[in-house]
Design a protein around this motif. Structure first.
Motif, PDB file in Angstrom:
ATOM      1  N   ALA A  18      -8.214  -2.682  -1.876  1.00  0.00           N
ATOM      2  CA  ALA A  18      -7.685  -1.987  -3.054  1.00  0.00           C
ATOM      3  C   ALA A  18      -6.374  -1.268  -2.746  1.00  0.00           C
ATOM      4  CB  ALA A  18      -8.717  -1.010  -3.611  1.00  0.00           C
ATOM      5  N   CYS A  19      -6.262  -0.670  -1.580  1.00  0.00           N
ATOM      6  CA  CYS A  19      -5.023   0.036  -1.237  1.00  0.00           C
ATOM      7  C   CYS A  19      -3.852  -0.950  -1.146  1.00  0.00           C
ATOM      8  CB  CYS A  19      -5.182   0.837   0.046  1.00  0.00           C
ATOM      9  SG  CYS A  19      -5.714  -0.117   1.485  1.00  0.00           S
ATOM     10  N   CYS A  20      -4.114  -2.155  -0.691  1.00  0.00           N
ATOM     11  CA  CYS A  20      -3.076  -3.177  -0.544  1.00  0.00           C
ATOM     12  C   CYS A  20      -2.622  -3.732  -1.890  1.00  0.00           C
ATOM     13  CB  CYS A  20      -3.585  -4.322   0.315  1.00  0.00           C
ATOM     14  SG  CYS A  20      -4.214  -3.816   1.913  1.00  0.00           S
ATOM     15  N   ALA A  21      -3.379  -3.430  -2.931  1.00  0.00           N
ATOM     16  CA  ALA A  21      -3.046  -3.905  -4.266  1.00  0.00           C
ATOM     17  C   ALA A  21      -2.897  -2.732  -5.229  1.00  0.00           C
ATOM     18  CB  ALA A  21      -4.123  -4.871  -4.757  1.00  0.00           C
ATOM     19  N   SER A  22      -2.418  -1.593  -4.695  1.00  0.00           N
ATOM     20  CA  SER A  22      -2.261  -0.402  -5.538  1.00  0.00           C
ATOM     21  C   SER A  22      -0.994   0.391  -5.269  1.00  0.00           C
ATOM     22  CB  SER A  22      -3.453   0.548  -5.347  1.00  0.00           C
ATOM     23  OG  SER A  22      -4.637  -0.040  -5.822  1.00  0.00           O
ATOM     24  N   PHE A  23      -0.493   0.369  -4.047  1.00  0.00           N
ATOM     25  CA  PHE A  23       0.602   1.257  -3.670  1.00  0.00           C
ATOM     26  C   PHE A  23       1.822   0.517  -3.163  1.00  0.00           C
ATOM     27  CE2 PHE A  23      -3.372   3.614  -2.581  1.00  0.00           C
ATOM     28  CZ  PHE A  23      -3.317   4.507  -3.631  1.00  0.00           C
ATOM     29  N   ARG A  24       2.980   1.130  -3.367  1.00  0.00           N
ATOM     30  CA  ARG A  24       4.233   0.631  -2.811  1.00  0.00           C
ATOM     31  C   ARG A  24       4.246   0.989  -1.329  1.00  0.00           C
ATOM     32  NH1 ARG A  24       8.129   2.649  -6.483  1.00  0.00           N
ATOM     33  NH2 ARG A  24       7.857   4.618  -5.439  1.00  0.00           N
ATOM     34  N   ARG A  70      10.568  -2.752   2.227  1.00  0.00           N
ATOM     35  CA  ARG A  70       9.305  -2.640   1.488  1.00  0.00           C
ATOM     36  C   ARG A  70       8.507  -3.918   1.676  1.00  0.00           C
ATOM     37  NH1 ARG A  70      10.697  -0.966  -4.191  1.00  0.00           N
ATOM     38  NH2 ARG A  70      10.638   1.046  -3.158  1.00  0.00           N
ATOM     39  N   MET A  71       7.207  -3.772   1.763  1.00  0.00           N
ATOM     40  CA  MET A  71       6.355  -4.956   1.809  1.00  0.00           C
ATOM     41  C   MET A  71       6.488  -5.699   0.477  1.00  0.00           C
ATOM     42  SD  MET A  71       5.046  -5.295   4.789  1.00  0.00           S
ATOM     43  CE  MET A  71       3.919  -6.642   4.487  1.00  0.00           C
ATOM     44  N   ARG A  72       6.759  -6.978   0.561  1.00  0.00           N
ATOM     45  CA  ARG A  72       6.940  -7.826  -0.616  1.00  0.00           C
ATOM     46  C   ARG A  72       5.682  -7.768  -1.495  1.00  0.00           C
ATOM     47  NH1 ARG A  72      10.745 -11.412  -1.196  1.00  0.00           N
ATOM     48  NH2 ARG A  72      11.207 -11.494   1.028  1.00  0.00           N
ATOM     49  N   GLY A  73       5.898  -7.610  -2.790  1.00  0.00           N
ATOM     50  CA  GLY A  73       4.805  -7.589  -3.759  1.00  0.00           C
ATOM     51  C   GLY A  73       4.275  -6.205  -4.089  1.00  0.00           C
ATOM     52  N   THR A  74       4.626  -5.200  -3.279  1.00  0.00           N
ATOM     53  CA  THR A  74       4.051  -3.877  -3.529  1.00  0.00           C
ATOM     54  C   THR A  74       4.809  -3.073  -4.575  1.00  0.00           C
ATOM     55  OG1 THR A  74       5.231  -2.751  -1.710  1.00  0.00           O
ATOM     56  CG2 THR A  74       3.083  -3.764  -1.198  1.00  0.00           C
ATOM     57  N   ASP A  75       5.935  -3.603  -5.053  1.00  0.00           N
ATOM     58  CA  ASP A  75       6.661  -2.883  -6.102  1.00  0.00           C
ATOM     59  C   ASP A  75       6.526  -3.550  -7.474  1.00  0.00           C
ATOM     60  OD1 ASP A  75       8.190  -5.099  -5.549  1.00  0.00           O
ATOM     61  OD2 ASP A  75      10.091  -4.027  -5.455  1.00  0.00           O
ATOM     62  N   HIS A  76       5.614  -4.479  -7.611  1.00  0.00           N
ATOM     63  CA  HIS A  76       5.374  -5.135  -8.900  1.00  0.00           C
ATOM     64  C   HIS A  76       4.572  -4.227  -9.823  1.00  0.00           C
ATOM     65  CE1 HIS A  76       5.777  -9.317  -6.809  1.00  0.00           C
ATOM     66  NE2 HIS A  76       6.904  -8.666  -6.864  1.00  0.00           N
ATOM     67  N   ALA A  77       4.575  -4.531 -11.117  1.00  0.00           N
ATOM     68  CA  ALA A  77       3.794  -3.751 -12.083  1.00  0.00           C
ATOM     69  C   ALA A  77       2.312  -3.760 -11.693  1.00  0.00           C
ATOM     70  CB  ALA A  77       3.979  -4.309 -13.491  1.00  0.00           C
ATOM     71  N   SER A  78       1.833  -4.889 -11.229  1.00  0.00           N
ATOM     72  CA  SER A  78       0.486  -4.998 -10.659  1.00  0.00           C
ATOM     73  C   SER A  78       0.681  -5.291  -9.173  1.00  0.00           C
ATOM     74  CB  SER A  78      -0.298  -6.130 -11.320  1.00  0.00           C
ATOM     75  OG  SER A  78      -0.520  -5.853 -12.671  1.00  0.00           O
ATOM     76  N   PRO A  79       0.794  -4.241  -8.359  1.00  0.00           N
ATOM     77  CA  PRO A  79       1.119  -4.451  -6.949  1.00  0.00           C
ATOM     78  C   PRO A  79       0.073  -5.269  -6.211  1.00  0.00           C
ATOM     79  CG  PRO A  79       0.866  -2.101  -7.435  1.00  0.00           C
ATOM     80  CD  PRO A  79       0.553  -2.846  -8.668  1.00  0.00           C
ATOM     81  N   ARG A  80       0.549  -6.073  -5.290  1.00  0.00           N
ATOM     82  CA  ARG A  80      -0.313  -6.787  -4.355  1.00  0.00           C
ATOM     83  C   ARG A  80       0.552  -7.178  -3.170  1.00  0.00           C
ATOM     84  NH1 ARG A  80      -5.275  -9.956  -4.110  1.00  0.00           N
ATOM     85  NH2 ARG A  80      -5.039 -11.400  -2.378  1.00  0.00           N
ATOM     86  N   CYS A  81       0.242  -6.617  -2.033  1.00  0.00           N
ATOM     87  CA  CYS A  81       1.016  -6.886  -0.836  1.00  0.00           C
ATOM     88  C   CYS A  81       0.957  -8.380  -0.502  1.00  0.00           C
ATOM     89  CB  CYS A  81       0.461  -6.067   0.325  1.00  0.00           C
ATOM     90  SG  CYS A  81       1.366  -6.329   1.859  1.00  0.00           S
ATOM     91  N   ALA A  82       2.090  -8.912  -0.096  1.00  0.00           N
ATOM     92  CA  ALA A  82       2.174 -10.327   0.268  1.00  0.00           C
ATOM     93  C   ALA A  82       1.287 -10.671   1.460  1.00  0.00           C
ATOM     94  CB  ALA A  82       3.620 -10.699   0.580  1.00  0.00           C
ATOM     95  N   ALA A  83       0.915  -9.672   2.254  1.00  0.00           N
ATOM     96  CA  ALA A  83       0.071  -9.919   3.427  1.00  0.00           C
ATOM     97  C   ALA A  83      -1.425  -9.865   3.103  1.00  0.00           C
ATOM     98  CB  ALA A  83       0.387  -8.902   4.520  1.00  0.00           C
ATOM     99  N   LEU A  84      -1.782  -9.476   1.883  1.00  0.00           N
ATOM    100  CA  LEU A  84      -3.199  -9.374   1.516  1.00  0.00           C
ATOM    101  C   LEU A  84      -3.803 -10.749   1.288  1.00  0.00           C
ATOM    102  CD1 LEU A  84      -5.623  -7.570   0.842  1.00  0.00           C
ATOM    103  CD2 LEU A  84      -4.801  -7.509  -1.518  1.00  0.00           C
ATOM    104  N   ILE A  85      -4.933 -10.982   1.923  1.00  0.00           N
ATOM    105  CA  ILE A  85      -5.650 -12.253   1.797  1.00  0.00           C
ATOM    106  C   ILE A  85      -7.004 -11.970   1.157  1.00  0.00           C
ATOM    107  CG2 ILE A  85      -6.706 -14.152   3.092  1.00  0.00           C
ATOM    108  CD1 ILE A  85      -4.648 -13.504   5.328  1.00  0.00           C
ATOM    109  N   GLY A  86      -7.394 -12.788   0.195  1.00  0.00           N
ATOM    110  CA  GLY A  86      -8.721 -12.664  -0.396  1.00  0.00           C
ATOM    111  C   GLY A  86      -8.709 -11.979  -1.742  1.00  0.00           C
ATOM    112  N   THR A  87      -9.897 -11.533  -2.157  1.00  0.00           N
ATOM    113  CA  THR A  87     -10.109 -10.921  -3.457  1.00  0.00           C
ATOM    114  C   THR A  87     -10.454  -9.451  -3.285  1.00  0.00           C
ATOM    115  OG1 THR A  87     -10.945 -13.028  -4.289  1.00  0.00           O
ATOM    116  CG2 THR A  87     -11.453 -11.071  -5.592  1.00  0.00           C
ATOM    117  N   VAL A  88      -9.677  -8.584  -3.930  1.00  0.00           N
ATOM    118  CA  VAL A  88      -9.894  -7.141  -3.836  1.00  0.00           C
ATOM    119  C   VAL A  88     -11.320  -6.789  -4.250  1.00  0.00           C
ATOM    120  CG1 VAL A  88      -9.210  -4.888  -4.771  1.00  0.00           C
ATOM    121  CG2 VAL A  88      -7.469  -6.596  -4.207  1.00  0.00           C
ATOM    122  N   GLY A  89     -11.975  -5.990  -3.426  1.00  0.00           N
ATOM    123  CA  GLY A  89     -13.323  -5.511  -3.717  1.00  0.00           C
ATOM    124  C   GLY A  89     -14.430  -6.486  -3.385  1.00  0.00           C
TER     125      GLY A  89
END
Length: 110
Positions: free
Chosen positions: A11-17, A46-65
């Motif tokens: 969740a943190c990888c898909a929530s914050f810049r 900045r980690m790619r993807g973390t500044d989007h309206a729905s952030p998700r770090c480019a390094a995140l693998i899988g499904t949140v939660g």
């Protein structure tokens, strides 16, 4: 990495810049893969993807939660390392609770 609710959440990888010093990039002697980042200025990236309206770090693998992991956990930038200091114990904090709530997940124990 120990298997606990924190380290498999994401969740943190898909929530914050995630901004950090360019010195942390592998091209500058650090460990973070430069290809997963975007430049902000001469000093910060900045980690790619973390500044989007729905952030998700480019390094995140899988499904949140469900089952998620950092694809560069060993080489992640300092903000991620600092955020996850309590992860080995499976403990959350206020920022963790906000990230989990954003994805409809209950908070972890403190």
């Amino acid at each position: 990495m120990e298997d606990n609710a924190c380290t498999r959440c994401g969740a943190c990888c898909a929530s914050f810049r995630v901004d950090f010093a360019r010195e942390e990039l592998d091209a500058n002697g650090g460990t973070v893969p430069e290809g997963l980042t975007v430049d902000l200025n001469d000093f910060t990236c900045r980690m790619r993807g973390t500044d989007h309206a729905s952030p998700r770090c480019a390094a995140l693998i899988g499904t949140v939660g469900v089952r998620a992991a950092c694809g560069i956990h060993e080489w992640r930038p300092s903000p991620c390392r600092e955020f996850g200091l309590r992860a080995p114990m499976g403990l959350g904090d206020e920022a963790c609770a906000r990230a989990r709530a954003r994805h409809g997940l209950p908070p972890l124990p403190h």
